[in-house]
Design a protein around this motif. Structure first.
Motif, short mmCIF file in Angstrom:
data_model
loop_
_atom_site.label_atom_id
_atom_site.label_comp_id
_atom_site.label_asym_id
_atom_site.label_seq_id
_atom_site.Cartn_x
_atom_site.Cartn_y
_atom_site.Cartn_z
N LEU A 244 0.85 -1.19 0.00
CA LEU A 244 0.00 0.00 0.00
C LEU A 244 0.89 1.23 0.00
O LEU A 244 1.81 1.35 0.81
CB LEU A 244 -0.91 0.02 1.23
N THR A 245 0.59 2.17 -0.89
CA THR A 245 1.44 3.33 -1.06
C THR A 245 0.66 4.46 -1.72
O THR A 245 -0.41 4.23 -2.30
CB THR A 245 2.67 2.97 -1.91
N ARG A 246 1.17 5.67 -1.62
CA ARG A 246 0.53 6.79 -2.31
C ARG A 246 0.79 6.73 -3.81
O ARG A 246 -0.04 7.14 -4.61
CB ARG A 246 1.05 8.11 -1.74
N LYS A 247 1.95 6.21 -4.20
CA LYS A 247 2.28 6.07 -5.61
C LYS A 247 3.23 4.89 -5.77
O LYS A 247 4.27 4.82 -5.12
CB LYS A 247 2.94 7.35 -6.15
N VAL A 248 2.87 3.95 -6.63
CA VAL A 248 3.65 2.73 -6.81
C VAL A 248 4.90 3.02 -7.63
O VAL A 248 4.83 3.67 -8.68
CB VAL A 248 2.81 1.64 -7.51
#
Length: 404
Positions: free
Chosen positions: A103-107
């Motif tokens: 889970l991340t803000r931007k991969v």
């Protein structure tokens, strides 16, 4: 002699392609042993493992597949598979399966490289990789994006404790969250979710806000911080903090209640949990006055929190038993599961403080949300990067599922 062949087809995706290829195979009396298909940005990757009967038609069937694919502007690769290799593959189907969720803000490529390297290091093989988050615009602000990649892995980790520790270390280094959980029947069959309130469902510790209004903010905040880190017994610290609020006017409660902000993703999470048939509860060491406001706003089924004793319009500062402490939260989770006819494996618990650890450990899915380091290290899973709706990804929920 029968032949086993892996057929790989790639090219621009188009309607009817699967039907056309399997139609050719059907004419040859072919058996399907395995099949998988994925489309990324309108580009198809289609794999099908087939058993071609011993009728002398193998070369004819494969030739027809090649011709059909050519007409559809697809590329084809045939790979013979020996019976011994096939039997070895069949023998591996009983191996344990796990889900690794990023889970991340931007991969980024670095995130995927680090996660996949760790899984390989501990003897796990990646079977599938799926994107659960929606398509992200290029101009999405860095703090508003939501990215989630799910890895389905097979095998038994050589050292599960070391694996989790390495995932946690990388998560902190890259400012991402990495969840690791067994892929069991219960993962998609959970039906009860319980939540801490302060600093979990709302972006504040209410007792600290009350203390500021009473002019003892610094004293109470220090005690709260030490209790959340696990340095103080919750019951003793709760009574001490509450005692400092003696004489506070009841009118202040309404003002503070109106100012409380929901945590990012709370409304989305509860809307989806309700749609999926979950029962929900607040199990809070905070106060029922505020918990009941959240209950009305989010449609929560149960509320268990501490009562504020009020006499002549002012807080007495006296704790009303039973106090909802760490053990009480765990007991309530067990009682609610029993009441709803559920196994504990079918429950989710979410919290941020040391007093949430017993219920997090008891639940089938325990999530430390934006928690202190001690709590993150002790909980089964942790989310610090995304909002509360990131919990849906741990259930295998895709963003597009919310549009159904």
């Amino acid at each position: 002699m029968r032949e086993i062949v892996l057929i790989n087809i790639t090219g621009e995706d188009r309607p009817g392609l699967t039907a056309a290829i399997t139609g050719v195979l059907a004419q040859g009396g072919v058996n399907i042993l395995d099949i998988g298909q994925a489309v990324i940005h309108d580009t198809l990757s289609f794999g099908i493992l087939v058993e071609i009967p011993d009728n002398g038609e193998a070369s004819s069937v494969l030739k027809d597949v090649l011709f059909t694919a050519y007409k559809l502007d697809q590329q084809v690769r045939f790979t013979p598979v020996s019976e011994s290799d096939y039997q070895q593959w069949v023998g591996g189907q009983g191996k344990s399966r796990y889900i690794v969720t990023l889970l991340t803000r931007k991969v980024t490529a670095e995130q995927l490289q680090r996660v996949s390297s760790i899984t390989a290091k501990y003897g796990l093989n990646i079977d599938h990789i799926d994107r659960l988050s929606g398509r992200m615009p290029l101009d999405m602000p860095a703090d508003q994006g939501k990215g989630c990649i799910e890895f389905s892995v097979r095998g038994e980790p050589a050292d599960p404790v070391a694996l989790r520790a390495e995932f946690l270390s990388v998560a902190q280094e890259l400012n991402v969250d990495i969840a690791f959980q067994r892929d069991s029947l219960f993962r998609r069959n959970r039906r009860l979710a319980v939540f801490d309130m302060d600093s979990t469902l709302i972006e504040a510790e209410v007792i600290d806000e009350l203390a500021k209004a009473a002019g003892v903010g610094d004293q109470v905040a220090e005690i709260t911080e030490r209790a959340m880190r696990g340095e103080l017994d919750f019951r003793a610290s709760f009574k001490e903090r509450l005692g400092l609020l003696q004489g506070l006017s009841e009118e202040v409660l309404e003002e503070i209640g109106a100012s409380l902000r929901l945590t990012e993703g709370a409304e989305t999470l509860f809307a989806e949990l309700k749609r999926l048939g979950y029962k929900t509860a607040i199990l809070s060491g905070g106060f029922s006055y505020f918990a009941k406001q959240l209950q009305a706003k989010l449609g929560i089924d149960y509320v268990f929190a501490n009562e504020l004793q009020i006499v002549d319009g002012k807080l007495t500062g006296v704790a009303v038993e039973p106090i909802v402490d760490a053990q009480r939260k765990a007991d309530l989770l067990r009682e609610l599961a029993q009441k709803e006819g559920l196994r504990l494996e079918q429950t989710i618990a979410v919290g941020d403080g040391a007093n949430d650890l017993p219920m997090l450990g008891l639940a089938g899915l325990g999530v430390a949300f934006r928690a202190k380091p001690l709590v993150k290290q002790s909980a089964k899973q942790a989310i610090s990067t995304l909002g509360l709706d990131g919990i849906l990804y741990l259930l295998g929920f895709r963003d597009r599922d919310g549009q159904d």
